[in-house]
Design an enzyme around this catalytic site. Structure first.
Site, PDB file in Angstrom:
ATOM      1  N   THR A 188      62.348 -15.619 103.034  1.00  0.00           N
ATOM      2  CA  THR A 188      62.728 -15.036 104.314  1.00  0.00           C
ATOM      3  C   THR A 188      63.061 -16.140 105.306  1.00  0.00           C
ATOM      4  OG1 THR A 188      61.216 -13.224 103.990  1.00  0.00           O
ATOM      5  CG2 THR A 188      61.630 -13.818 106.269  1.00  0.00           C
ATOM      6  N   VAL A 217      58.463  -2.033 102.032  1.00  0.00           N
ATOM      7  CA  VAL A 217      58.753  -2.850 103.200  1.00  0.00           C
ATOM      8  C   VAL A 217      57.665  -3.918 103.271  1.00  0.00           C
ATOM      9  CG1 VAL A 217      58.825  -2.866 105.724  1.00  0.00           C
ATOM     10  CG2 VAL A 217      59.963  -1.034 104.464  1.00  0.00           C
ATOM     11  N   ASP A 219      56.261  -7.734 105.207  1.00  0.00           N
ATOM     12  CA  ASP A 219      55.760  -8.121 106.533  1.00  0.00           C
ATOM     13  C   ASP A 219      56.884  -8.436 107.524  1.00  0.00           C
ATOM     14  OD1 ASP A 219      56.414 -10.359 104.833  1.00  0.00           O
ATOM     15  OD2 ASP A 219      55.655 -11.652 106.440  1.00  0.00           O
TER      16      ASP A 219
HETATM   17  N1  ASP Z   1      57.841 -11.975 103.265  1.00  0.00           N
HETATM   18  C1  ASP Z   1      58.925 -11.371 102.590  1.00  0.00           C
HETATM   19  C2  ASP Z   1      58.510 -10.016 102.069  1.00  0.00           C
HETATM   20  O1  ASP Z   1      57.384  -9.862 101.666  1.00  0.00           O
HETATM   21  C3  ASP Z   1      59.472 -12.173 101.474  1.00  0.00           C
HETATM   22  C4  ASP Z   1      59.405 -13.668 101.620  1.00  0.00           C
HETATM   23  O2  ASP Z   1      59.349 -14.217 102.670  1.00  0.00           O
HETATM   24  O3  ASP Z   1      59.370 -14.361 100.634  1.00  0.00           O
HETATM   25  O4  ASP Z   1      59.344  -9.141 102.031  1.00  0.00           O
END
Ligand code: ASP
Length: 329
Positions: A188, A217, A219
């Site tokens: 992300t 969904v 975080d």
């Molecule tokens: N945090 C994001 C999610 O869980 C994915 C990521 O940052 O790797 O959707």
């Protein structure tokens, strides 16, 4: 050092509140950010370099932190070679690319969108929700409908993009889905910025975990989990297995630790440690946090090595490796 200096700057050190978190939490927090004319932006992972460059076009010219983070993460959303942000990202296990994003400003105004399909810039939708509705978050079909009614259009290219579709079809043969593991299927972009007038903002946007259950969904669009800003204190953002951030209200917890005097790095260390405690025996779960306080101090911490972030200021434009608890075997 930073703890004392930070409290001093917030006008709390003399009151002896550094050693009493409960008292500290009860204090009024309408404190003026002390740092001006020193814009700064940080963002997760290597794609943060280009995103920071986008944000810097605004910050470097005395512009507003909110506009800067909006423009910055939109650079990553626009990049169809990015496999974890925007419509170039990997799909859910049914083959749909679903996007999550949120944005928050100095004054705790915020907007979020989740489970959004076919729209190139979920961060713009999140901001529009913040500015045009009395709500914070819209999801799924309703969010798309609202976006289309409010000037957004559907992408005019194939989604998933062809190389991602090919990869998905190969994955589908075995359909191996491991929620706990997040080694390559993440990244992300979370961004935090402090502008020349000392105002902060943050943004976070993702296509989420690859091959997730349809409707999942993480975080990233959840205010307090993937992103949190309090203009009196600072901000935090997260990347990695989002369920862990939601369980601990991760980014909000980091900001609350900073409010009580922790440095950004200490605050990130604390939450990662807490997450590890809440997941005993869980291995190969990467979680990384990034934080900035209103003094312009920054820090990060992750479970595993490899988490890094991009930093841009008047003097610097570089990648920084975050500290970590474990190394990948
Ligand atoms: N945090 C994001 C999610 O869980 C994915 C990521 O940052 O790797 O959707």
């Amino acid at each position: 050092m930073s703890r004392r200096r930070f409290l001093k700057n917030l006008g709390l050190a003399g009151a002896g509140l550094a050693i009493n978190p409960l008292k500290s939490a009860a204090q009024p927090t309408n404190l003026t950010p002390p740092i001006k004319n020193n814009p700064l932006v940080i963002s997760t992972w290597i794609h943060g370099m280009e995103a920071n460059a986008g944000a810097w076009e605004i910050l470097g010219n005395g512009g507003d932190a909110l506009d800067a983070v909006n423009k910055g993460v939109a650079v990553t959303e626009n990049d169809l070679t990015n496999r974890s942000v925007g419509l170039g990202g990997r799909p859910d296990r049914d083959g749909y690319v679903t996007l999550d994003a949120c944005i928050m400003d100095h004054d705790s105004r915020c907007g979020a969108v989740a489970f959004l399909e076919e729209i190139i810039h979920p961060i713009d939708v999140a901001r529009a929700i913040m500015e045009k509705t009395p709500h914070v978050m819209l999801v799924g079909e309703g969010a798309q409908q609202w976006a289309l009614e409010n000037g957004f259009t559907k992408a005019k290219f194939e989604v998933p993009v062809p190389p991602v579709q090919k990869e998905f079809e190969e994955w589908r043969i075995k359909s191996e889905y491991k929620t706990g593991v997040n080694v390559e299927n993440h990244d992300t972009i979370g961004m935090l910025a402090l502008d020349a007038s000392g105002r902060m903002a943050g943004a976070c946007t993702t296509s989420g975990m690859a091959y997730k259950v349809r409707g999942r969904v993480g975080d990233s669009p959840i205010i307090g989990a993937g992103l949190f800003i309090d203009g009196d204190v600072g901000g935090a953002t997260a990347t990695g297995v989002g369920e862990a951030m939601i369980r601990t209200a991760g980014s909000a917890s980091v900001v609350e630790s900073m409010r009580r005097g922790a440095s950004p790095e200490e605050a990130c260390y604390d939450i990662v440690q807490r997450i590890l405690k809440k997941h005993p025996g869980v291995n190969e779960m990467q979680v990384g946090f990034l934080a900035m306080n209103v003094l312009g101090e920054v820090g990060g911490y992750s479970v595993y090595d490899g988490f890094n972030y991009a930093l841009r200021s008047k003097e610097e434009n570089k990648m920084v490796n975050a500290k970590y608890f474990r190394t990948w075997e």
